[in-house]
Design a protein around this motif. Structure first.
Motif, mmCIF file in Angstrom:
data_model
loop_
_atom_site.group_PDB
_atom_site.id
_atom_site.type_symbol
_atom_site.label_atom_id
_atom_site.label_comp_id
_atom_site.label_asym_id
_atom_site.label_seq_id
_atom_site.Cartn_x
_atom_site.Cartn_y
_atom_site.Cartn_z
ATOM 1 N N LYS A 133 38.054 29.220 32.357
ATOM 2 C CA LYS A 133 38.931 29.590 33.470
ATOM 3 C C LYS A 133 40.279 30.075 32.938
ATOM 4 C CE LYS A 133 36.894 26.378 36.842
ATOM 5 N NZ LYS A 133 37.131 25.183 37.683
ATOM 6 N N ASP A 134 40.799 29.377 31.934
ATOM 7 C CA ASP A 134 42.075 29.778 31.340
ATOM 8 C C ASP A 134 41.967 31.166 30.700
ATOM 9 O OD1 ASP A 134 43.114 27.368 32.145
ATOM 10 O OD2 ASP A 134 42.942 26.410 30.180
ATOM 11 N N LEU A 135 40.827 31.412 30.017
ATOM 12 C CA LEU A 135 40.631 32.715 29.393
ATOM 13 C C LEU A 135 40.570 33.826 30.432
ATOM 14 C CD1 LEU A 135 38.005 31.872 26.617
ATOM 15 C CD2 LEU A 135 40.314 32.745 26.245
ATOM 16 N N GLN A 136 39.915 33.537 31.588
ATOM 17 C CA GLN A 136 39.833 34.538 32.642
ATOM 18 C C GLN A 136 41.215 34.844 33.209
ATOM 19 O OE1 GLN A 136 37.000 36.274 33.716
ATOM 20 N NE2 GLN A 136 38.640 37.469 34.656
ATOM 21 N N THR A 137 42.024 33.797 33.397
ATOM 22 C CA THR A 137 43.387 33.992 33.890
ATOM 23 C C THR A 137 44.217 34.796 32.894
ATOM 24 O OG1 THR A 137 43.312 31.909 35.123
ATOM 25 C CG2 THR A 137 45.485 32.818 34.637
ATOM 26 N N GLU A 138 44.079 34.440 31.624
ATOM 27 C CA GLU A 138 44.831 35.150 30.584
ATOM 28 C C GLU A 138 44.376 36.598 30.457
ATOM 29 O OE1 GLU A 138 44.330 32.780 27.106
ATOM 30 O OE2 GLU A 138 45.367 31.047 27.962
ATOM 31 N N LEU A 139 43.060 36.840 30.670
ATOM 32 C CA LEU A 139 42.560 38.222 30.615
ATOM 33 C C LEU A 139 43.188 39.061 31.717
ATOM 34 C CD1 LEU A 139 40.665 40.373 29.490
ATOM 35 C CD2 LEU A 139 38.869 39.473 30.982
ATOM 36 N N THR A 140 43.296 38.497 32.914
ATOM 37 C CA THR A 140 43.927 39.212 34.022
ATOM 38 C C THR A 140 45.378 39.552 33.688
ATOM 39 O OG1 THR A 140 42.493 38.075 35.610
ATOM 40 C CG2 THR A 140 44.499 39.106 36.474
ATOM 41 N N LEU A 144 46.626 39.768 30.659
ATOM 42 C CA LEU A 144 46.625 40.728 29.553
ATOM 43 C C LEU A 144 46.362 42.140 30.047
ATOM 44 C CD1 LEU A 144 46.757 41.156 26.479
ATOM 45 C CD2 LEU A 144 44.308 40.676 26.378
ATOM 46 N N HIS A 145 45.424 42.261 30.989
ATOM 47 C CA HIS A 145 45.110 43.575 31.551
ATOM 48 C C HIS A 145 46.336 44.161 32.245
ATOM 49 C CE1 HIS A 145 43.590 46.285 34.775
ATOM 50 N NE2 HIS A 145 42.832 46.724 33.789
ATOM 51 N N ALA A 146 47.053 43.318 33.006
ATOM 52 C CA ALA A 146 48.255 43.792 33.689
ATOM 53 C C ALA A 146 49.312 44.240 32.685
ATOM 54 C CB ALA A 146 48.805 42.684 34.586
ATOM 55 N N THR A 147 49.439 43.494 31.592
ATOM 56 C CA THR A 147 50.427 43.842 30.575
ATOM 57 C C THR A 147 50.093 45.165 29.906
ATOM 58 O OG1 THR A 147 50.882 41.503 30.136
ATOM 59 C CG2 THR A 147 51.502 43.077 28.426
ATOM 60 N N LEU A 148 48.810 45.330 29.550
ATOM 61 C CA LEU A 148 48.395 46.558 28.878
ATOM 62 C C LEU A 148 48.464 47.762 29.813
ATOM 63 C CD1 LEU A 148 45.375 45.239 26.771
ATOM 64 C CD2 LEU A 148 47.670 45.814 25.969
#
Length: 272
Positions: A94-101, A103-107
């Motif tokens: 769950k933490d990885l999914q949140t961080e991926l979201t 990260l995607h916004a940052t990129l």
């Protein structure tokens, strides 16, 4: 070795636990509480290695320790204790999914601030296949000026997967073609009957009106140039909205001069 060793090892592996930990746990489960020496003999794992693995097994709630005079005795904890480790991994996912979201916004933000023009160079068969595959991710209509069909270069399996993906995503294609393109189409479909693009229109221009020497495709903000001739296999993608829009205008000028044509039948005259 125990009969269920491979099953236990496989399950432990999914949890990120080594085969040695699985063997130690099986030995404890089969032979009961043991000292390090006994455990090494029953599991086949070296004593020094067992010492290093004990902390991991304690953290995973796989063993319990009983302190006796001058030595420790280890016993297998209930296998259901792994539920704690599973719950931790679920939280990690769950933490990885949140961080991926995030990260995607940052990129995405970084991409928005990137220079207006980007040029990507590709080389070799695999490079040009990647360029073709990039087309399947586009959102706008694909406009193409084509020297030859792509499947004679990419092979049947790739082309079918490419065409199927384009059709599933509802992509539309228009192409300006010449005698050479029609010939490659006729040669190919004289031997194959594979899936084709569902939304494809073509218009013919003779060499005397516009000489086509290589293939160009315009979609979204991309202008892609393909060269697959004379042993030189390379391609270039130019990412720039203004340039892509300018190329679209050029395409439409040629399109207005072209003759509607069935690229499998060609014109009334024979293509040689």
């Amino acid at each position: 070795m125990f009969n269920n060793t491979q099953v236990i090892r496989a399950y432990f592996f999914k949890l990120g636990l080594s085969a040695e930990i699985a063997d130690i746990y099986l030995a404890l489960h089969a032979y009961g509480p043991q000292s390090i020496s006994d455990l090494s003999r029953h599991s086949g794992v070296e004593r020094t290695r067992i010492y290093r693995l004990m902390d991991e097994m304690l953290a995973s709630n796989l063993i319990e320790v009983e302190v006796q005079y001058k030595k420790n005795i280890f016993r297998a904890a209930p296998i259901t204790n792994l539920q704690v480790l599973i719950a931790k991994k679920e939280q990690d996912l769950k933490d990885l999914q949140t961080e991926l979201t995030q990260l995607h916004a940052t990129l995405t933000k970084a991409a928005d601030n990137a220079p207006a023009t980007r040029i990507q160079f590709y080389k070799g068969d695999d490079g040009l296949k990647q360029m073709y595959w990039n087309q399947t991710k586009g959102k706008s209509e694909n406009l193409a000026i084509l020297y030859e069909n792509m499947q004679i270069r990419t092979n049947l399996a790739f082309f079918e997967r490419w065409a199927r993906t384009c059709n599933e995503r509802g992509l539309k294609f228009r192409g300006i073609i010449n005698d050479n393109f029609i010939k490659t189409q006729q040669d190919w479909y004289g031997k194959h009957s594979n899936e084709r693009l569902a939304s494809w229109q073509s218009r013919y221009l003779p060499d005397g009106v516009f000489l086509i020497t290589h293939s160009v495709v315009i979609y979204d903000d991309v202008t892609a140039y393909y060269n697959w001739k004379d042993g030189e296999i390379f391609g270039v993608e130019m990412y720039n909205q203004e340039i892509a829009d300018s190329q679209r205008q050029f395409f439409e000028m040629l399109w207005s001069q072209g003759l509607p044509v069935d690229d499998l039948k060609g014109l009334s005259r024979e293509i040689v």
